[in-house]
Design a protein around this motif. Structure first.
Motif, PDB file in Angstrom:
ATOM      1  N   LYS A  63      12.930 -15.589  40.920  1.00 60.93           N
ATOM      2  CA  LYS A  63      12.380 -15.678  39.568  1.00 60.93           C
ATOM      3  C   LYS A  63      11.170 -16.614  39.557  1.00 60.93           C
ATOM      4  N   GLU A  64      11.281 -17.714  40.302  1.00 61.19           N
ATOM      5  CA  GLU A  64      10.167 -18.662  40.396  1.00 61.19           C
ATOM      6  C   GLU A  64       8.951 -18.000  41.047  1.00 61.19           C
ATOM      7  N   PHE A  65       9.168 -17.161  42.059  1.00 57.46           N
ATOM      8  CA  PHE A  65       8.067 -16.417  42.689  1.00 57.46           C
ATOM      9  C   PHE A  65       7.403 -15.503  41.666  1.00 57.46           C
ATOM     10  N   MET A  66       8.204 -14.844  40.822  1.00 52.99           N
ATOM     11  CA  MET A  66       7.644 -13.951  39.805  1.00 52.99           C
ATOM     12  C   MET A  66       6.785 -14.738  38.806  1.00 52.99           C
ATOM     13  N   ILE A  72      13.631  -6.076  36.647  1.00 52.66           N
ATOM     14  CA  ILE A  72      14.529  -6.699  37.631  1.00 52.66           C
ATOM     15  C   ILE A  72      14.603  -8.212  37.511  1.00 52.66           C
ATOM     16  N   GLY A  73      13.778  -8.783  36.654  1.00 49.86           N
ATOM     17  CA  GLY A  73      13.765 -10.232  36.483  1.00 49.86           C
ATOM     18  C   GLY A  73      15.124 -10.832  36.194  1.00 49.86           C
ATOM     19  N   PRO A  74      15.884 -10.244  35.259  1.00 55.98           N
ATOM     20  CA  PRO A  74      17.191 -10.827  34.943  1.00 55.98           C
ATOM     21  C   PRO A  74      18.192 -10.808  36.108  1.00 55.98           C
ATOM     22  N   THR A  75      17.970  -9.940  37.085  1.00 53.53           N
ATOM     23  CA  THR A  75      18.926  -9.834  38.197  1.00 53.53           C
ATOM     24  C   THR A  75      18.552 -10.707  39.392  1.00 53.53           C
ATOM     25  N   LEU A  76      17.399 -11.329  39.342  1.00 58.30           N
ATOM     26  CA  LEU A  76      16.924 -12.103  40.484  1.00 58.30           C
ATOM     27  C   LEU A  76      17.564 -13.479  40.540  1.00 58.30           C
TER      28      LEU A  76
END
Length: 191
Positions: free
Chosen positions: A52-55, A43-47
């Motif tokens: 994304k920074e949280f991930m 799901i990274g590309p959809t955030l």
């Protein structure tokens, strides 16, 4: 003569308990890192950028916790005289680059740039890859944490005048106060 058997026995029991506890942390930590990796890939590309920074921060924190757990386990092994090193011929440049690559995420999260200069003429070295990886990772991680406002850490390796591979990790923070230096190799000492 003073009998300190009871004191040393308590220290040994405490270290064994810590080692067992920390060892048990490895399984959930490995699962956590796996889930973060899957989420990042799926799901990274959809955030949006904030998520994304949280991930990225979760991944960096999980890596830091893994390193901390491994360090505690190694201390326990050293205390029990159970740490054995398996020396093998290895390529030093690849080891340093691997550590830098793995720690670059943590450095980026803190806004720190890792500048690497590795000489081309470095010969093979005899090392325990896992243990030397941890040594380098600890040095670089500490430099990232305490680099000060310069936000740069310099890592370099070259042959010294004796023909030995010399590696340095340099930050531009405050450094270690002179009155603390005598204690830096004491177990669990922090300042």
């Amino acid at each position: 003569m003073f009998d300190h058997t009871e004191v040393y026995s308590q220290d040994d029991q405490a270290m064994s308990f810590v080692a067992l506890t920390v060892h048990e942390l490895r399984t959930p930590l490995t699962l956590l890192r796996g889930y973060i990796e899957v989420f990042n890939e799926e799901i990274g590309p959809t955030l949006d950028p904030e998520l994304k920074e949280f991930m990225v921060k979760m991944d960096a924190s999980a890596q830091q916790l893994t390193a901390f757990v491994n360090n505690i386990l190694n201390v326990a092994k050293i205390e029990d005289n159970q740490l054995t090193l398996q020396l093998h011929k290895d390529v030093w440049k690849e080891i340093v680059e691997s550590v830098v690559r793995d720690l670059s995420l943590r450095a980026n999260v803190r806004g720190v740039t890792l500048k690497v200069t590795l000489a081309d003429d470095l010969p093979p070295v005899g090392v325990d890859r896992y243990s030397i990886y941890e040594v380098l990772a600890n040095l670089i991680d500490n430099a990232v944490k305490y680099c000060g406002t310069a936000k740069e850490v310099h890592i370099s390796s070259q042959l010294n005048s004796d023909g030995l591979v010399e590696t340095s990790v340099k930050d531009f923070g405050l450094g270690i106060d002179a009155n603390i230096l005598p204690h830096i190799f004491e177990k669990f000492y922090r300042n």
